[in-house]
Design a protein around this motif. Structure first.
Motif, PDB file in Angstrom:
ATOM      1  N   ASP A 388      64.890 -55.273 -70.470  1.00 26.39           N
ATOM      2  CA  ASP A 388      64.235 -56.026 -71.672  1.00 26.39           C
ATOM      3  C   ASP A 388      64.815 -55.154 -72.809  1.00 26.39           C
ATOM      4  O   ASP A 388      64.084 -55.157 -73.751  1.00 26.39           O
ATOM      5  CB  ASP A 388      62.879 -55.909 -71.472  1.00 26.39           C
ATOM      6  N   ILE A 427      63.624 -66.215 -68.554  1.00 29.48           N
ATOM      7  CA  ILE A 427      64.224 -65.061 -67.743  1.00 29.48           C
ATOM      8  C   ILE A 427      65.500 -65.669 -67.352  1.00 29.48           C
ATOM      9  O   ILE A 427      65.599 -66.740 -66.989  1.00 29.48           O
ATOM     10  CB  ILE A 427      63.414 -64.265 -66.773  1.00 29.48           C
ATOM     11  N   ASP A 440      65.095 -60.283 -69.631  1.00 26.24           N
ATOM     12  CA  ASP A 440      64.054 -61.012 -70.528  1.00 26.24           C
ATOM     13  C   ASP A 440      64.629 -61.524 -71.737  1.00 26.24           C
ATOM     14  O   ASP A 440      64.803 -60.905 -72.765  1.00 26.24           O
ATOM     15  CB  ASP A 440      63.194 -59.871 -70.799  1.00 26.24           C
ATOM     16  N   ARG A 533      53.679 -61.540 -70.090  1.00 18.69           N
ATOM     17  CA  ARG A 533      54.275 -60.435 -70.059  1.00 18.69           C
ATOM     18  C   ARG A 533      53.302 -59.305 -69.636  1.00 18.69           C
ATOM     19  O   ARG A 533      52.264 -59.417 -70.360  1.00 18.69           O
ATOM     20  CB  ARG A 533      55.155 -59.866 -71.124  1.00 18.69           C
TER      21      ARG A 533
END
Length: 611
Positions: A388, A427, A440, A533
């Protein structure tokens, strides 16, 4: 049937034949009435148009024969499809009924129904057309005297059709009786007017109708028979009639008749379905007629069956909504989540609905689930890496560029609102031999869109890396829709869709994994919230498994390749399924230059909704 005198008929025929040419021109243009333009001049064409407008705009002197002839010409010369022509003409007739047909709109339609059999193949369709148009007309405009006269004439028409003097389809008979609201009294009144009939009572009319219904039942025209029983309020048939209809699989007719008879017969119908193990039909009757209290066990059994199917598909949110907060059904849904090993769903439901007794119940161990489903540990995956931020993305790209092949998959949060846009892809999973990178996309696109575009371009457009997917061309479309600003999803090279290699019609990737690797995939979390998340460990493992299993299936294809000339060669043919795509291919195809890869792409597109 009432006909105009010969002079009047001749006059209207002249008007009608002069009008045919223009009417057919209208039908070609979609039956639009364009001759009401005040700017029309008095040349020959316009004069013909004026006559044409008169023919349909003022029906004072137009006989049913001429009217139907003009209608037929419109239909014959129309250029659009039959259904579209039918609807356009139906609307046209609806408008025409406002233009003073004589002696009245409803009576005029009855006269047309008497004439229609001489039009042969057009009789049935035009009968439905004009009666449907009248039904619509009567909702807004009624002439009491005309309706009363037409009701008696419709009764006479019914007798003539049943007596064999006039040929009309059974369905149009039902429609006539419903639209004109013909009752036994109307039939009895008409019978009195026939000199041969001495008995003019309603009993005679009822006996006549019952005999006709009996003949319909004998010919197994159950829906028509039931419609007539309902129209004439005849309630003499018993449970044996219901059983016969079910035995003949005339379920709609059985439901219609039971609904007419009332709650007691509906309960008999439900019980018949239960006895014949047709719980789906029983449940629909229970739900539609509010019979839940009469059949509580059947209701819950069917609801539980529905919840189980939704749970097996991973549609937990839909299943939860289907419970309507019923505690018994919610508890069953919790048991389904426990059985699937979906621990976070168990906790979520228990917290939301205060289901106290379940939190202490142990969710099945992973070892028990492994015996039924493929597990990540069996596929020698060393690590799942969450990506991410920019450094992680660059490291992942460098690792992937060293691979000969990788497995690809995507996940996004489901949207169950009908007609709404799908959510963004959340994703993207890219699996190598030992590692799975989970990107991500939402965060990377917000933070470093240029770096994300560059890295994914290096992967997706590399001719050295074979990309493995399962219906991944559908995922690519969703990616391009979600992130239209990025160039990386508009071009890919060396994509092998495993679905096209095996062409498994059922079971999806899980079914294919079971066939090739011996165990299927647990799809419990397929439709979970992929935008939350952090993702749970179970979600991460599910996502990783979907990508890495593609690599193992491909290894089986590659390692089990038989020697040339041996049986089974066709089963492992995969190189011809490798496809590439560029946006400019689409533009070229519009100019007549077709890509050799497009047939495979088009084939994959057909399955986009089933992934």
């Amino acid at each position: 049937m009432i006909l105009e005198d010969s002079k009047l008929l001749g006059r209207s025929c002249c008007i009608g034949f002069m009008a045919v040419k223009i009417i057919t021109d209208f039908s070609v243009m979609g039956l639009e009435e364009r001759l009401t333009d005040p700017n029309l001049k008095n040349d020959k064409t316009d004069q013909t148009g004026t006559i044409c407008v008169h023919a349909f705009s003022d029906l004072t002197y137009i006989s049913p024969v001429v009217f139907l002839y003009l209608l037929k010409e419109c239909y014959i010369h129309g250029t659009c499809k039959a259904t579209a022509k039918f609807r356009a003409l139906q609307h046209q007739v609806y408008q025409i009924l406002h233009n003073a047909p004589q002696p009245g709109p409803a009576t005029f339609v009855i006269q047309c129904l008497y004439v229609l059999p001489i039009f042969g193949i057009y009789c049935e369709g035009f009968s439905h057309l004009i009666v449907s148009a009248l039904r619509r007309y009567l909702k807004l405009a009624t002439n009491q005297a005309d309706c009363l006269e037409a009701k008696d004439l419709a009764g006479r028409l019914f007798l003539d059709i049943v007596g064999g003097f006039l040929n009309h389809d059974e369905r149009i008979v039902v429609k006539i009786l419903e639209v004109f609201d013909v009752k036994l009294t109307n039939v009895g009144k008409v019978m009195c007017q026939v000199k041969e009939k001495n008995d003019c009572s309603c009993d005679a009319a009822k006996k006549f109708v019952e005999q006709y219904i009996f003949e319909l039942v004998e010919s197994q025209s159950y829906m028509t028979a039931v419609s007539l029983l309902e129209q004439f309020s005849i309630r003499q048939s018993g449970e044996s009639f219901l059983s016969t209809m079910i035995q003949k699989k005339e379920y709609k007719a059985a439901e219609k008749w039971a609904t007419f008879m009332g709650k007691q017969m509906l309960c008999v119908l439900v019980q018949e379905y239960i006895d014949k193990d047709k719980l789906k039909y029983a449940f629909e009757i229970i739900k539609k007629n509010n019979l839940r209290q009469e059949f509580p066990e059947v209701y819950h059994k069917c609801k539980e069956s529905s919840l189980k199917k939704l749970a097996e598909k991973g549609c937990w949110e839909v299943a939860e909504a289907k419970t309507n907060s019923d505690r018994q059904l919610l508890e069953y849904l919790v048991y389904l989540a426990m059985e699937a090993g979906y621990s976070e769903k168990v906790d979520e439901l228990c917290d939301r609905y205060s289901l106290k007794g379940f939190l202490d119940v142990k969710v099945p161990e992973a070892s028990l689930l492994q015996s039924r489903f493929l597990h990540l540990n069996e596929l020698a995956v060393e690590d799942i890496i969450w990506v991410d931020e920019v450094d992680g993305l660059r490291n992942a790209t460098c690792h992937i560029e060293e691979c000969k092949f990788v497995g690809l998959d995507c996940e996004w949060k489901p949207n169950y609102v009908k007609g709404s846009k799908p959510n963004k892809v959340s994703i993207m999973q890219i699996a190598s031999d030992k590692m799975v990178f989970i990107l991500d996309l939402i965060k990377l696109f917000e933070d470093v869109p240029d770096v994300l575009d560059n890295c994914l371009t290096r992967i997706l457009q590399s001719p050295r890396i074979l990309k493995l997917g399962y219906n991944f061309q559908c995922d690519i479309k969703q990616l391009a829709h979600s992130y239209g600003e990025l160039e990386c999803f508009k071009h890919y090279e060396m994509l092998l869709d495993i679905q096209n290699v095996f062409k498994e019609p059922r079971g999806g990737l899980s079914g294919l994994a079971k066939k090739i690797l011996g165990s299927g995939l647990n799809k419990t979390r397929r439709n979970s919230n992929w935008e939350q998340r952090p993702l749970t460990q179970n979600q991460l493992e599910y996502a990783a498994l979907d990508a890495v299993v593609l690599n193992h299936i491909f290894r089986q294809i590659h390692s089990s390749q038989p020697a040339a000339g041996t049986e089974g060669n066709d089963k492992i043919e995969w190189k011809s399924h490798i496809v590439s795509h560029k946006d400019n291919n689409i533009q070229k195809s519009k100019k007549g230059i077709k890509s050799k890869k497009q047939p495979e792409e088009a084939q994959a597109n057909e399955h986009c909704q089933s992934s």
